[in-house]
Scaffold this motif. Structure first.
Motif, mmCIF file in Angstrom:
data_model
loop_
_atom_site.group_PDB
_atom_site.id
_atom_site.type_symbol
_atom_site.label_atom_id
_atom_site.label_comp_id
_atom_site.label_asym_id
_atom_site.label_seq_id
_atom_site.Cartn_x
_atom_site.Cartn_y
_atom_site.Cartn_z
ATOM 1 N N LEU A 161 -7.115 -6.033 7.302
ATOM 2 C CA LEU A 161 -6.236 -5.395 6.863
ATOM 3 C C LEU A 161 -5.556 -5.754 5.756
ATOM 4 N N ARG A 162 -5.647 -4.647 4.722
ATOM 5 C CA ARG A 162 -5.069 -4.760 3.952
ATOM 6 C C ARG A 162 -3.866 -4.991 3.528
ATOM 7 N N SER A 163 -3.197 -4.787 2.680
ATOM 8 C CA SER A 163 -1.532 -5.015 2.421
ATOM 9 C C SER A 163 -0.998 -3.227 2.474
ATOM 10 N N SER A 164 -1.728 -2.606 1.631
ATOM 11 C CA SER A 164 -1.419 -1.525 1.342
ATOM 12 C C SER A 164 -1.576 -0.599 2.782
ATOM 13 N N THR A 165 -2.276 -0.551 3.276
ATOM 14 C CA THR A 165 -2.525 0.122 4.571
ATOM 15 C C THR A 165 -2.009 -0.084 5.757
ATOM 16 N N VAL A 166 -1.344 -1.533 5.771
ATOM 17 C CA VAL A 166 0.071 -1.958 6.722
ATOM 18 C C VAL A 166 0.881 -1.449 6.095
ATOM 19 N N GLN A 167 1.417 -1.577 4.943
ATOM 20 C CA GLN A 167 2.071 -1.004 4.246
ATOM 21 C C GLN A 167 2.806 0.656 4.662
ATOM 22 N N ARG A 168 1.469 1.432 3.888
ATOM 23 C CA ARG A 168 2.174 2.592 4.851
ATOM 24 C C ARG A 168 1.776 2.792 6.279
ATOM 25 N N GLN A 169 1.068 1.889 7.211
ATOM 26 C CA GLN A 169 1.130 2.663 8.432
ATOM 27 C C GLN A 169 2.400 2.469 9.216
ATOM 28 N N CYS A 170 3.441 1.214 8.707
ATOM 29 C CA CYS A 170 4.849 0.718 8.550
ATOM 30 C C CYS A 170 5.944 1.330 8.442
ATOM 31 N N LEU A 171 5.456 1.228 7.082
ATOM 32 C CA LEU A 171 7.306 1.728 5.825
ATOM 33 C C LEU A 171 6.727 3.629 5.645
ATOM 34 N N HIS A 172 5.562 4.028 5.504
ATOM 35 C CA HIS A 172 5.445 5.563 5.240
ATOM 36 C C HIS A 172 4.809 5.870 3.563
ATOM 37 N N VAL A 173 5.208 4.395 2.689
ATOM 38 C CA VAL A 173 4.688 4.307 1.746
ATOM 39 C C VAL A 173 4.611 2.299 1.408
ATOM 40 N N THR A 174 4.439 2.320 0.165
ATOM 41 C CA THR A 174 3.137 1.001 0.075
ATOM 42 C C THR A 174 4.798 -0.312 -0.488
ATOM 43 N N LEU A 175 4.533 -0.774 -0.139
ATOM 44 C CA LEU A 175 5.896 -2.062 -1.029
ATOM 45 C C LEU A 175 6.350 -1.795 -2.575
ATOM 46 N N GLY A 176 4.737 -1.960 -3.629
ATOM 47 C CA GLY A 176 4.663 -1.527 -4.372
ATOM 48 C C GLY A 176 5.167 -0.261 -5.521
#
Length: 278
Positions: free
Chosen positions: A184-199
């Protein structure tokens, strides 16, 4: 002690996350808070170099100072303080201590939340190693912006630090998801949980705080073909992949890419990197 809101109360889009992090108080490392109070008592004998040397290993304090200086001084021309020392010179020692009183610490902020504190500490450790790698790469490349590259690597993951501090439930949820599925890529899980990437959050915050253009540029992973950006990105990647040792299967690719950046042989590069990390 900070009480974390329920997941349903967290922001759900980029603008909301930026406003959320703008409103929070950023705590610092306990050592930083203690050193600041020691120096406060002798501030007549403190200069910008001394103060920067004491604070620059703390990405949270560094971020606070840069954000304050850039925001307050943005009306001045030629005020782009690209390093912590330059920011302190611009602010002045007496105004600095007047502005930055006794600092809250991460231990106090996350009291009673050991998993969040451990998660934050892992990001802080990674930032420390990444900044040292990045500086070594920059010096090898004879990059005249080596100090900014060090800073960019130190601050590369500051949005993740802010997440552990202010949305620990979500940060832990993301960590557990990636532990359960290593693909699972970081960007994928970030979009799932935050609806945006941390970057995306980080770049928006840096723009909002008017941080130096060069620093914003070098921390933007989307510009990875730029040698300075790649310098930072590879240092961060290596620090992440070697956080538990040098046997991570991703390390050979990291070493190969770093060797190419530095125009060194891969075997010599690996030996040199291990020496740096010793």
């Amino acid at each position: 002690m900070s009480s974390a809101p329920s997941p349903s109360c967290y922001p759900s889009d980029l603008g909301s996350w930026v406003r959320y992090f703008q409103l929070v108080e950023i705590p610092v490392l306990p050592h930083t808070a203690a050193v600041l109070e020691e120096l406060r008592q002798m501030q007549d004998d403190v200069d910008a170099r001394m103060l920067a040397d004491e604070l620059m290993s703390d990405p949270l304090m560094t971020l606070k100072v840069l954000a304050y200086t850039a925001t307050v001084q943005r009306h001045r021309r030629n005020n782009d303080a690209e390093t912590l020392r330059e920011a302190l010179v611009l602010t002045g020692i007496t105004p600095f201590f007047a502005t930055f009183g006794p600092q809250p610490t991460v231990d106090m902020h996350l009291e009673g939340q050991p998993e969040a504190l451990a998660g934050l500490q892992a990001v802080l450790d990674r930032a420390d190693r990444a900044s040292r790698f990045a500086l070594a790469f920059a010096l090898h490349r004879r990059d005249h912006d080596a100090a900014v590259i060090y800073l960019a690597a130190l601050l590369h993951d500051f949005a993740e630090m802010l997440l552990w501090l202010n949305a620990p439930t979500l940060a832990l949820q993301m960590k557990l998801q990636q532990q359960a599925d290593r693909t699972l890529r970081s960007s994928t899980v970030q979009r799932q949980c935050l609806h945006v990437t941390l970057g995306e959050v980080q770049q928006a915050l840096m723009q909002t705080w008017h941080l130096p253009e060069l620093l914003v540029h070098i921390t933007d992973d989307r510009k990875e073909n730029d040698p300075q950006v790649r310098n930072v990105l590879l240092a961060v990647r290596l620090a992440r992949h070697t956080s538990l040792g040098w046997d991570n299967p991703a390390v050979p690719d990291d070493v190969s890419d770093i060797a190419r950046l530095l125009t060194m042989a891969p075997e010599a590069t690996l030996n040199w990197l291990k020496e740096l990390d010793g």
